[in-house]
Design an enzyme around this catalytic site. Structure first.
Site, PDB file in Angstrom:
ATOM      1  CG  ASP A  45       2.600   3.447  -2.715  1.00 32.20           C
ATOM      2  OD1 ASP A  45       1.736   3.292  -1.828  1.00 32.20           O
ATOM      3  OD2 ASP A  45       2.375   3.322  -3.934  1.00 32.20           O
ATOM      4  CG  ASP A  51      10.367   1.930  -5.644  1.00 35.36           C
ATOM      5  OD1 ASP A  51      10.783   1.090  -4.834  1.00 35.36           O
ATOM      6  OD2 ASP A  51       9.215   1.969  -6.086  1.00 35.36           O
ATOM      7  CD  GLU A  59       3.766   3.853  -8.030  1.00 35.12           C
ATOM      8  OE1 GLU A  59       4.842   3.296  -8.263  1.00 35.12           O
ATOM      9  OE2 GLU A  59       2.895   3.405  -7.284  1.00 35.12           O
ATOM     10  CD  GLU A  60       8.269   5.787  -7.361  1.00 40.47           C
ATOM     11  OE1 GLU A  60       7.770   4.658  -7.219  1.00 40.47           O
ATOM     12  OE2 GLU A  60       8.444   6.578  -6.413  1.00 40.47           O
ATOM     13  CG  ASP A  92       4.710   1.404 -11.193  1.00 33.60           C
ATOM     14  OD1 ASP A  92       3.830   0.749 -10.616  1.00 33.60           O
ATOM     15  OD2 ASP A  92       5.739   1.839 -10.619  1.00 33.60           O
ATOM     16  CG  LEU A 134      11.153  -1.740  -8.963  1.00 37.40           C
ATOM     17  CD1 LEU A 134      11.744  -2.301 -10.255  1.00 37.40           C
ATOM     18  CD2 LEU A 134      12.261  -1.599  -7.944  1.00 37.40           C
ATOM     19  CG  ASP A 135       3.751  -3.275 -10.021  1.00 36.71           C
ATOM     20  OD1 ASP A 135       2.950  -2.640  -9.311  1.00 36.71           O
ATOM     21  OD2 ASP A 135       3.611  -4.479 -10.299  1.00 36.71           O
ATOM     22  CD  GLU A 157      -0.151   0.546 -10.448  1.00 42.84           C
ATOM     23  OE1 GLU A 157       0.801   0.216  -9.732  1.00 42.84           O
ATOM     24  OE2 GLU A 157      -1.288   0.805  -9.994  1.00 42.84           O
TER      25      GLU A 157
END
Ligand code: P6P
Length: 342
Positions: free
Chosen positions: A68, A74, A97-98, A119, A121-122, A287
């Protein structure tokens, strides 16, 4: 459920401190961690709310491990959470996630008994169009031996081992929704006080709902049971004069939050164009598991369509799974279609 003595406009920090009283063995470490999660997300809310004004919109020019595009917000949210919580002395490891790999506690800071998966910033693809975005987090106790850095084993625990989970939705208001296995509670940020105030004590998801939430643009990618379920859902309730409304934001936190409050079903099934190689999108560890814990604590159900999400043994930090969650009635009906019973 333990009777936490709540009162109108109780702050999140006070609520968590009250919860600690039910754990005589508690040292206050968990409470301090929740206070820091509260602080970090308030800082993110401040940046989100002025994103349109500051040069913080747009692309940071990098991609995360999931491919992404990373937006500047983010990157800010990632840094805010990892720095604020990494130095708190209550974590032995973080996973985001990052970041391709788990993040150790910075050198020189004490390690603790907890593990944070998040996560930061979803829904960041919605930042530039001013649509709700969110932060998702889950907390485990470490399972690896020793008191130093945690290991991959600590972040690859099934969701059933979560001791707390929550999300923050940065929407028309900023709201933190949280469970520590003692029901689900919503705290709305009062910016004039800088405090999250208890606005939704003991949230229960309705037994059946009024909305279904799925990206209809991908209808050509769904498997047969999903297609049959969706057409049944639409006909069934049209006949009863109570058709479901379709709602889809494209931010998991926003779609789950609406489903939690109004009931119904959220589905992100796999891309089944190649039946031999189904391709799910949403990530299990940071998530599906935290959201599944929250939905179950509110009386709902969270599954892949075949298995309970919280029972899956994660095989990798960024493993993807199909996710179906919401009111018990709608999710169980979907599972019956998947099982061929309908
Ligand atoms: P699609 C956001 O990018 C996200 O990871 C989730 O927040 C959201 O539920 C999903 O992807 C939306 O995906 O393919 O419908 O845009």
């Amino acid at each position: 459920m333990r009777p936490i003595q709540t009162y109108k406009l109780m702050t999140l920090n006070r609520y968590v401190a009250e919860e600690q009283r039910w754990h005589p063995e508690a040292t206050g470490t968990f409470t301090r961690m929740m206070w820091d999660i509260s602080l970090a997300t308030k800082m993110i809310a401040r940046e989100v709310n002025k994103a349109g004004l500051a040069d913080i919109l747009g692309d940071a020019g990098i991609e995360n491990v999931s491919g992404d595009r990373v937006q500047k917000l983010d990157a800010y949210a990632q840094a805010r959470i990892s720095r604020t919580l990494g130095r708190g002395g209550y974590l032995c490891l973080m996973a985001s996630e990052e970041q391709p790999e788990p993040t150790p506690v910075p050198e020189g800071y004490p390690r603790g008994p907890y593990v944070l998966v998040f996560d930061p910033l979803d829904g960041s693809s919605n930042i530039d169009v001013n649509v709700s975005i969110g932060t998702i987090f889950g907390i485990y106790r470490r399972v690896s031996a020793g008191e130093g850095d945690g290991t991959l084993e600590d972040v690859l625990q099934p969701g059933s081992q979560l001791i707390a989970a929550g999300y923050v939705i940065y929407g028309s208001s900023t709201m933190l929704v949280y469970t520590s296995g003692n029901g689900v509670h919503g705290f709305t940020l009062d910016p004039s006080l800088g405090e999250y105030l208890l606005s939704h004590p003991d949230i229960r998801i309705p037994e059946r709902g009024t909305t279904y939430s799925i990206n209809e643009g991908y209808a050509g990618r769904w498997d047969e049971p999903t297609r049959r379920y969706l057409s049944w859902l639409k006909q069934e309730d049209a006949a009863s004069g109570r058709p479901y409304k379709h709602r889809y934001v494209g931010t998991l936190v926003a779609d789950v939050h609406r489903t939690l409050l109004t009931g119904g079903i959220f589905l992100y099934p796999s891309d089944a164009r190649d039946p031999a190689r189904p391709k799910p999108k949403l990530r299990l560890v940071y998530e599906a598991n935290p959201m599944g814990f929250i939905i179950e604590q509110a009386g709902g159900r969270a599954s892949t369509g075949r298995e309970r999400i919280l029972e899956l043994q994660p095989a990798g930090l960024h493993q993807r799974v199909p996710l179906v969650l919401g009111s018990r009635r709608e999710v169980e009906l979907y599972e019956e279609f998947v099982a061929g019973a309908r």
